[in-house]
Motif scaffolding. Structure first.
Motif, PDB file in Angstrom:
ATOM      1  N   LYS A  41      -1.231   3.941  -2.429  1.00 52.55           N
ATOM      2  CA  LYS A  41      -1.641   4.819  -1.520  1.00 52.55           C
ATOM      3  C   LYS A  41      -2.175   5.919  -2.250  1.00 52.55           C
ATOM      4  N   TYR A  49      -4.440   5.536  -4.584  1.00 51.53           N
ATOM      5  CA  TYR A  49      -5.806   4.859  -5.059  1.00 51.53           C
ATOM      6  C   TYR A  49      -6.536   4.787  -3.765  1.00 51.53           C
ATOM      7  N   ARG A  50      -6.243   5.137  -2.768  1.00 46.47           N
ATOM      8  CA  ARG A  50      -6.878   4.845  -1.338  1.00 46.47           C
ATOM      9  C   ARG A  50      -8.411   4.812  -1.613  1.00 46.47           C
ATOM     10  N   ASP A  51      -8.838   6.009  -2.161  1.00 46.57           N
ATOM     11  CA  ASP A  51     -10.588   6.070  -2.256  1.00 46.57           C
ATOM     12  C   ASP A  51     -10.911   5.249  -3.523  1.00 46.57           C
ATOM     13  N   LEU A  88      -2.456   2.451   8.033  1.00 47.31           N
ATOM     14  CA  LEU A  88      -3.856   2.943   7.599  1.00 47.31           C
ATOM     15  C   LEU A  88      -4.239   3.927   8.778  1.00 47.31           C
ATOM     16  N   TYR A 129       0.879  -1.173  -0.229  1.00 46.78           N
ATOM     17  CA  TYR A 129       0.005  -0.118   0.037  1.00 46.78           C
ATOM     18  C   TYR A 129       0.982   1.107  -0.031  1.00 46.78           C
ATOM     19  N   SER A 130       1.955   1.101   0.953  1.00 48.43           N
ATOM     20  CA  SER A 130       2.606   2.489   1.040  1.00 48.43           C
ATOM     21  C   SER A 130       3.445   2.762  -0.266  1.00 48.43           C
ATOM     22  N   ASP A 141     -12.185   0.023   5.600  1.00 47.70           N
ATOM     23  CA  ASP A 141     -13.503   0.016   5.275  1.00 47.70           C
ATOM     24  C   ASP A 141     -14.295  -0.846   5.683  1.00 47.70           C
ATOM     25  N   LEU A 183     -10.199   1.888  -3.045  1.00 49.30           N
ATOM     26  CA  LEU A 183     -10.051   0.567  -2.459  1.00 49.30           C
ATOM     27  C   LEU A 183     -10.779   0.404  -1.388  1.00 49.30           C
TER      28      LEU A 183
END
Length: 334
Positions: free
Chosen positions: A86, A88-90, A129, A81-82, A133, A92
């Motif tokens: 990161k 594209y977080r919104d 994080l 993720y890092s 979600d 995922l």
């Protein structure tokens, strides 16, 4: 070069609303239960996670105890993720769970408020994080009041550490009670994650009715029956029949059982699919689940499994024929 997600990642994947919520799941989600722990090369895990996202898989499913060793799958995902995801977080959906053993002493497992909230804090730290979600209770606790476990899930949402909550491995009546409690607390149950496949259809005996009644989605883990619904499993059974040197239970290699798997394989071929692809399509059929949760040990498996999406729907005649083959086939994993 920095990772750049495929521009066409949303062109083939299908997305389905989870129950009566506002959230959509990809038809195929990626689970990091095995093969993503600290005992595996990071670059292999990184390649699989990136390929999954490039193919439109937006949902990555974890738990505090995934590895091995326990916790290391979240650490692996956190590194990927890092480095790559990161930005594209919104886009995922990242989920984790708590409930199985994680640390010594009376608060290291099950469903107390102390265990669930402490575990979530540790998971967020491992993944780097601010929130997940979806936060699941991984299994019902026979000794903790269900009200306490559900209030802990709702508290995680109020604290901003989770957006939605889910259950896993809950039976029909406990699921109904949990959903009603959560609704009263203002945190509706989003999704249930059960074990479900052609070989394990227990959710059809009441749980699916409860989920529909309560407006809750579902995501199936082990939709390939722990690898049984693959050609690799059938080849292994036939090899052991010939050699007589068993690493599976003797009842697994009963000739009539092996023949049933070959019939399923032939049926899938007639549909233009591999057995694994057909098994996933079957789980996603009308009246099936919202999403299927695949595991993977290499990129090619993800590429193959995603091809189950968008295939021709099953006719009633096909479903009856599959049911006939499945009669008394048994569920005997590796």
């Amino acid at each position: 070069m920095p990772y750049q997600a495929d521009d066409q990642r949303y062109s083939q994947m299908q997305y389905k609303r989870s129950g009566r919520s506002g959230l959509k799941f990809p038809a195929v989600s990626l689970g990091l239960w095995q093969n993503f722990g600290g005992n595996k090369p990071l670059e292999d895990s990184r390649a699989m996670i990136r390929k999954a996202f490039d193919l439109g898989i937006t949902h990555f499913d974890l738990a505090n105890n995934y590895g091995p060793p326990a916790g290391s799958a979240e650490e692996t995902f956190g590194q990927v993720y890092s480095k790559d995801l990161k930005p594209y977080r919104d886009e995922l959906l990242i989920s984790t769970k708590a409930g199985y053993y994680m640390w010594p002493g009376p608060y290291g497992e099950w469903g107390s408020r102390k265990n669930l909230l402490a575990s979530l804090d540790r998971s967020l730290e491992r993944m780097g994080l601010d929130y997940v979600d979806i936060f699941y209770h991984h299994r019902p606790d026979p000794d903790t009041p269900i009200e306490e476990s559900m209030s802990a899930l709702a508290q995680a949402v109020r604290q901003g550490k989770a957006l939605y909550v889910g259950l896993s491995n809950y039976g029909p009546e406990d699921t109904r009670k949990a959903a009603e409690i959560l609704r009263e607390m203002g945190t509706p149950l989003l999704v249930h994650q059960p074990n479900y496949s052609m070989l394990n259809r227990w959710i059809e005996d009441g749980l699916q009715d409860v989920l529909e009644e309560q407006g809750v989605g579902s995501i199936a883990f082990c939709p390939l029956g722990r690898g049984q619904l693959t050609g690799k499993y059938i080849d292994k059974l036939e090899a052991e029949m010939k050699s007589g040197q068993l690493t599976v239970k003797p009842e697994a290699i009963a000739p009539e059982r092996v023949e049933k798997f070959r019939q399923l394989e032939a049926f899938a071929k007639g549909r233009g699919q591999s057995l694994a692809q057909m098994a996933l399509s079957w789980a996603l059929r009308a009246g099936g689940v919202t999403s299927v949760l695949i595991g993977a040990s290499r990129v090619s498996q993800i590429e193959e499994n995603v091809q189950a999406v968008g295939q021709a729907p099953f006719t009633q005649e096909e479903l009856k024929a599959i049911d006939a083959i499945l009669q008394d086939i048994g569920d005997i994993p590796w």
